[in-house]
Write an enzyme that holds these catalytic residues in place. Sequence first.
Site, PDB file in Angstrom:
ATOM      1  N   SER A  57      21.277 -23.117  -3.713  1.00  0.00           N
ATOM      2  CA  SER A  57      21.763 -21.791  -3.352  1.00  0.00           C
ATOM      3  C   SER A  57      21.861 -21.648  -1.832  1.00  0.00           C
ATOM      4  O   SER A  57      22.605 -22.375  -1.188  1.00  0.00           O
ATOM      5  CB  SER A  57      20.856 -20.727  -3.974  1.00  0.00           C
ATOM      6  OG  SER A  57      21.415 -19.448  -3.845  1.00  0.00           O
ATOM      7  N   ASP A  76      27.725 -19.281 -13.137  1.00  0.00           N
ATOM      8  CA  ASP A  76      26.938 -18.715 -12.037  1.00  0.00           C
ATOM      9  C   ASP A  76      27.483 -17.330 -11.668  1.00  0.00           C
ATOM     10  O   ASP A  76      28.653 -17.189 -11.346  1.00  0.00           O
ATOM     11  CB  ASP A  76      27.008 -19.653 -10.827  1.00  0.00           C
ATOM     12  CG  ASP A  76      25.946 -19.364  -9.774  1.00  0.00           C
ATOM     13  OD1 ASP A  76      25.532 -18.197  -9.663  1.00  0.00           O
ATOM     14  OD2 ASP A  76      25.535 -20.307  -9.075  1.00  0.00           O
ATOM     15  N   HIS A  81      22.955 -19.536 -12.410  1.00  0.00           N
ATOM     16  CA  HIS A  81      22.426 -19.791 -11.059  1.00  0.00           C
ATOM     17  C   HIS A  81      21.037 -20.404 -11.168  1.00  0.00           C
ATOM     18  O   HIS A  81      20.007 -19.742 -10.954  1.00  0.00           O
ATOM     19  CB  HIS A  81      22.387 -18.496 -10.256  1.00  0.00           C
ATOM     20  CG  HIS A  81      22.194 -18.713  -8.782  1.00  0.00           C
ATOM     21  ND1 HIS A  81      23.126 -19.363  -7.997  1.00  0.00           N
ATOM     22  CD2 HIS A  81      21.169 -18.389  -7.943  1.00  0.00           C
ATOM     23  CE1 HIS A  81      22.699 -19.414  -6.747  1.00  0.00           C
ATOM     24  NE2 HIS A  81      21.504 -18.836  -6.694  1.00  0.00           N
TER      25      HIS A  81
END
Length: 251
Positions: free
Chosen positions: A143, A197, A229
Amino acid sequence: MKRTLAKSIAIFVVTLGVTLSFVLLNHQSPLPIRLEPMARSFVLWLHGLGDSGPANEPIKTFFTSAVFANTKWSFPSAPNNPVTCNYGSVMPSWFDIHEIPVTADSPQDEGDVLKAVQKVHVMIDKEIAAGTNPNNVFICGFSQGGALTLASILLYPKTLGGGAVFSGWVPFNSSILQRVTEDAKKTPILWSHGMADRTVLFEAGQAGPPFLEKAGVSCEFKAYPALGHSLNNEELHNLESWIKSRLHSSS
Protein backbone atom coordinates in the site's frame (compact mmCIF):
# COMPACT_ATOMS: atom_id res chain seq x y z
CA MET A 1 -10.40 19.38 -5.83
CA LYS A 2 -13.31 17.50 -4.29
CA ARG A 3 -11.94 14.84 -1.97
CA THR A 4 -13.46 11.44 -1.61
CA LEU A 5 -14.93 10.92 1.88
CA ALA A 6 -11.99 9.63 3.86
CA LYS A 7 -11.94 6.21 5.41
CA SER A 8 -9.19 4.64 7.44
CA ILE A 9 -7.18 2.08 5.59
CA ALA A 10 -7.64 -1.38 7.00
CA ILE A 11 -4.34 -3.17 6.79
CA PHE A 12 -4.63 -6.91 6.85
CA VAL A 13 -1.53 -8.63 8.19
CA VAL A 14 -1.55 -12.25 7.19
CA THR A 15 -0.92 -14.65 10.04
CA LEU A 16 1.44 -17.11 8.57
CA GLY A 17 1.94 -20.73 9.48
CA VAL A 18 4.58 -22.54 7.49
CA THR A 19 5.88 -26.05 7.85
CA LEU A 20 9.51 -26.30 6.86
CA SER A 21 10.32 -29.08 4.45
CA PHE A 22 13.72 -30.69 4.73
CA VAL A 23 15.32 -32.35 1.71
CA LEU A 24 17.25 -35.51 2.60
CA LEU A 25 20.43 -36.07 0.62
CA ASN A 26 20.96 -39.44 -1.01
CA HIS A 27 23.41 -41.25 1.29
CA GLN A 28 24.42 -43.60 -1.53
CA SER A 29 26.02 -40.80 -3.49
CA PRO A 30 29.77 -41.48 -3.70
CA LEU A 31 30.65 -37.78 -3.76
CA PRO A 32 29.40 -35.03 -1.44
CA ILE A 33 27.09 -32.43 -2.98
CA ARG A 34 28.69 -29.00 -2.77
CA LEU A 35 26.37 -26.02 -2.86
CA GLU A 36 27.62 -22.58 -3.81
CA PRO A 37 27.32 -20.49 -0.63
CA MET A 38 24.92 -17.55 -0.80
CA ALA A 39 26.25 -14.11 -0.01
CA ARG A 40 24.62 -11.85 2.54
CA SER A 41 21.31 -10.42 1.30
CA PHE A 42 18.93 -7.79 2.63
CA VAL A 43 15.14 -7.48 2.42
CA LEU A 44 13.58 -4.21 3.60
CA TRP A 45 9.79 -4.31 4.09
CA LEU A 46 7.79 -1.05 4.22
CA HIS A 47 4.35 -1.34 5.81
CA GLY A 48 1.12 0.45 4.93
CA LEU A 49 -0.64 3.44 6.49
CA GLY A 50 -1.44 3.02 10.18
CA ASP A 51 0.48 -0.24 10.47
CA SER A 52 3.83 -1.03 12.09
CA GLY A 53 7.02 -2.86 11.20
CA PRO A 54 6.82 -5.54 13.92
CA ALA A 55 3.26 -6.46 12.87
CA ASN A 56 4.64 -7.45 9.45
CA GLU A 57 7.52 -9.62 10.65
CA PRO A 58 5.55 -12.90 10.16
CA ILE A 59 5.98 -12.31 6.41
CA LYS A 60 9.55 -13.62 6.57
CA THR A 61 8.32 -17.06 7.66
CA PHE A 62 7.19 -17.62 4.07
CA PHE A 63 10.80 -17.56 2.90
CA THR A 64 11.77 -21.12 3.78
CA SER A 65 14.33 -21.80 1.04
CA ALA A 66 17.89 -22.39 2.22
CA VAL A 67 19.09 -19.51 0.04
CA PHE A 68 17.58 -17.10 2.59
CA ALA A 69 19.68 -18.48 5.45
CA ASN A 70 22.02 -15.48 5.16
CA THR A 71 19.29 -12.89 4.61
CA LYS A 72 18.90 -9.93 6.93
CA TRP A 73 15.33 -8.67 7.28
CA SER A 74 14.31 -5.18 8.30
CA PHE A 75 10.76 -4.10 9.23
CA PRO A 76 10.98 -0.41 10.19
CA SER A 77 7.98 1.53 11.46
CA ALA A 78 6.89 4.81 9.93
CA PRO A 79 6.93 7.94 12.12
CA ASN A 80 3.65 9.32 13.47
CA ASN A 81 2.32 12.07 11.23
CA PRO A 82 -1.04 13.80 10.58
CA VAL A 83 -2.78 12.32 7.54
CA THR A 84 -5.10 14.44 5.43
CA CYS A 85 -7.34 11.61 4.19
CA ASN A 86 -8.04 10.67 7.82
CA TYR A 87 -9.07 14.21 8.83
CA GLY A 88 -5.59 15.05 10.06
CA SER A 89 -5.45 12.18 12.54
CA VAL A 90 -1.93 11.35 13.68
CA MET A 91 -0.82 7.81 12.84
CA PRO A 92 2.14 5.86 11.47
CA SER A 93 2.59 7.26 7.97
CA TRP A 94 5.56 7.51 5.61
CA PHE A 95 4.07 10.55 3.84
CA ASP A 96 0.77 12.40 3.58
CA ILE A 97 -2.14 10.91 1.61
CA HIS A 98 -4.82 13.34 0.41
CA GLU A 99 -7.68 11.01 -0.45
CA ILE A 100 -9.01 7.49 -0.09
CA PRO A 101 -9.60 5.57 -2.24
CA VAL A 102 -6.39 6.26 -4.12
CA THR A 103 -7.03 6.48 -7.85
CA ALA A 104 -4.76 6.86 -10.86
CA ASP A 105 -5.41 10.63 -10.69
CA SER A 106 -5.22 11.22 -6.94
CA PRO A 107 -3.27 14.33 -5.84
CA GLN A 108 0.21 13.60 -4.52
CA ASP A 109 2.38 15.29 -1.92
CA GLU A 110 5.65 14.82 -3.78
CA GLY A 111 7.72 16.84 -1.33
CA ASP A 112 6.63 14.61 1.54
CA VAL A 113 7.33 11.51 -0.55
CA LEU A 114 10.86 12.68 -1.32
CA LYS A 115 11.57 13.21 2.39
CA ALA A 116 10.48 9.63 3.05
CA VAL A 117 12.66 8.39 0.18
CA GLN A 118 15.71 9.97 1.80
CA LYS A 119 15.05 7.96 4.98
CA VAL A 120 14.80 4.72 3.01
CA HIS A 121 18.02 5.52 1.16
CA VAL A 122 19.80 5.92 4.51
CA MET A 123 18.70 2.38 5.43
CA ILE A 124 19.94 1.02 2.10
CA ASP A 125 23.26 2.87 2.31
CA LYS A 126 23.85 1.53 5.82
CA GLU A 127 23.34 -2.07 4.68
CA ILE A 128 25.59 -1.70 1.63
CA ALA A 129 28.27 -0.10 3.82
CA ALA A 130 28.04 -3.18 6.07
CA GLY A 131 29.09 -5.36 3.13
CA THR A 132 25.93 -6.38 1.30
CA ASN A 133 26.20 -6.36 -2.49
CA PRO A 134 23.61 -3.88 -3.90
CA ASN A 135 22.47 -6.67 -6.25
CA ASN A 136 21.32 -8.58 -3.15
CA VAL A 137 19.27 -5.70 -1.73
CA PHE A 138 15.48 -5.96 -2.17
CA ILE A 139 12.93 -3.32 -1.18
CA CYS A 140 9.31 -4.43 -0.74
CA GLY A 141 6.20 -2.66 0.46
CA PHE A 142 2.43 -2.82 0.84
CA SER A 143 0.00 0.00 0.00
CA GLN A 144 1.64 3.28 1.11
CA GLY A 145 4.79 1.24 1.67
CA GLY A 146 4.50 -0.02 -1.90
CA ALA A 147 4.31 3.52 -3.24
CA LEU A 148 7.37 4.41 -1.17
CA THR A 149 9.16 1.30 -2.43
CA LEU A 150 8.64 2.42 -6.02
CA ALA A 151 9.87 5.95 -5.32
CA SER A 152 12.90 4.70 -3.38
CA ILE A 153 13.95 2.26 -6.12
CA LEU A 154 13.62 4.78 -8.93
CA LEU A 155 15.57 7.48 -7.11
CA TYR A 156 18.37 5.29 -5.74
CA PRO A 157 21.58 5.91 -7.73
CA LYS A 158 22.66 2.24 -7.87
CA THR A 159 21.21 -0.94 -9.35
CA LEU A 160 19.57 -3.03 -6.64
CA GLY A 161 18.36 -6.62 -6.65
CA GLY A 162 14.75 -5.58 -7.08
CA GLY A 163 11.70 -3.79 -5.78
CA ALA A 164 8.31 -5.38 -5.02
CA VAL A 165 5.14 -3.27 -4.91
CA PHE A 166 1.96 -4.71 -3.37
CA SER A 167 -1.31 -2.79 -3.76
CA GLY A 168 0.68 0.40 -4.29
CA TRP A 169 0.56 3.37 -6.64
CA VAL A 170 2.78 5.91 -8.40
CA PRO A 171 3.29 8.68 -5.80
CA PHE A 172 4.52 11.43 -8.14
CA ASN A 173 4.16 12.71 -11.71
CA SER A 174 6.23 11.88 -14.77
CA SER A 175 8.64 14.82 -14.24
CA ILE A 176 10.43 12.65 -11.67
CA LEU A 177 11.63 10.39 -14.48
CA GLN A 178 14.31 12.95 -15.32
CA ARG A 179 15.99 12.06 -12.03
CA VAL A 180 16.13 8.29 -12.64
CA THR A 181 19.72 7.24 -13.32
CA GLU A 182 20.75 4.62 -15.87
CA ASP A 183 21.80 2.29 -13.04
CA ALA A 184 18.44 2.71 -11.29
CA LYS A 185 16.65 1.75 -14.51
CA LYS A 186 18.28 -1.69 -14.31
CA THR A 187 16.52 -2.55 -11.04
CA PRO A 188 13.55 -4.85 -11.84
CA ILE A 189 10.11 -4.26 -10.33
CA LEU A 190 7.49 -6.83 -9.31
CA TRP A 191 4.02 -5.29 -9.01
CA SER A 192 1.08 -7.19 -7.51
CA HIS A 193 -2.43 -5.77 -7.14
CA GLY A 194 -5.89 -7.07 -6.24
CA MET A 195 -8.61 -6.34 -8.77
CA ALA A 196 -11.15 -6.08 -5.92
CA ASP A 197 -9.12 -3.43 -4.08
CA ARG A 198 -11.38 -0.60 -2.87
CA THR A 199 -8.69 1.34 -0.99
CA VAL A 200 -6.03 1.67 -3.68
CA LEU A 201 -8.08 1.10 -6.80
CA PHE A 202 -6.86 -1.40 -9.36
CA GLU A 203 -6.65 1.44 -11.89
CA ALA A 204 -3.97 3.03 -9.70
CA GLY A 205 -1.96 -0.18 -9.88
CA GLN A 206 -2.49 -0.51 -13.61
CA ALA A 207 -0.97 2.94 -14.11
CA GLY A 208 2.34 1.63 -12.77
CA PRO A 209 3.70 -0.44 -15.69
CA PRO A 210 3.15 2.29 -18.35
CA PHE A 211 4.82 4.81 -16.06
CA LEU A 212 7.81 2.51 -15.59
CA GLU A 213 7.96 1.76 -19.31
CA LYS A 214 8.53 5.47 -19.94
CA ALA A 215 11.49 5.27 -17.59
CA GLY A 216 12.86 2.17 -19.27
CA VAL A 217 12.36 0.09 -16.13
CA SER A 218 11.41 -3.59 -16.32
CA CYS A 219 8.13 -4.38 -14.52
CA GLU A 220 6.38 -7.70 -14.01
CA PHE A 221 2.70 -7.01 -13.22
CA LYS A 222 0.44 -9.58 -11.57
CA ALA A 223 -3.30 -9.09 -11.11
CA TYR A 224 -5.31 -11.04 -8.53
CA PRO A 225 -9.04 -11.09 -9.47
CA ALA A 226 -10.64 -11.74 -6.07
CA LEU A 227 -8.11 -9.92 -3.89
CA GLY A 228 -9.02 -6.75 -2.01
CA HIS A 229 -6.64 -4.44 -0.17
CA SER A 230 -4.57 -7.13 1.47
CA LEU A 231 -1.76 -9.62 0.96
CA ASN A 232 -2.38 -13.28 0.25
CA ASN A 233 -0.26 -16.40 0.42
CA GLU A 234 0.06 -16.66 -3.36
CA GLU A 235 1.63 -13.20 -3.58
CA LEU A 236 4.17 -13.99 -0.89
CA HIS A 237 5.11 -17.37 -2.35
CA ASN A 238 5.59 -15.66 -5.71
CA LEU A 239 7.75 -13.00 -4.06
CA GLU A 240 9.93 -15.71 -2.54
CA SER A 241 10.51 -17.30 -5.96
CA TRP A 242 11.09 -13.90 -7.58
CA ILE A 243 13.77 -12.87 -5.09
CA LYS A 244 15.32 -16.34 -5.02
CA SER A 245 15.89 -16.25 -8.77
CA ARG A 246 17.77 -12.94 -8.43
CA LEU A 247 20.03 -13.65 -5.47
CA HIS A 248 23.75 -13.74 -6.17
CA SER A 249 26.12 -16.30 -4.70
CA SER A 250 29.17 -15.36 -2.69
CA SER A 251 31.37 -15.82 -5.73
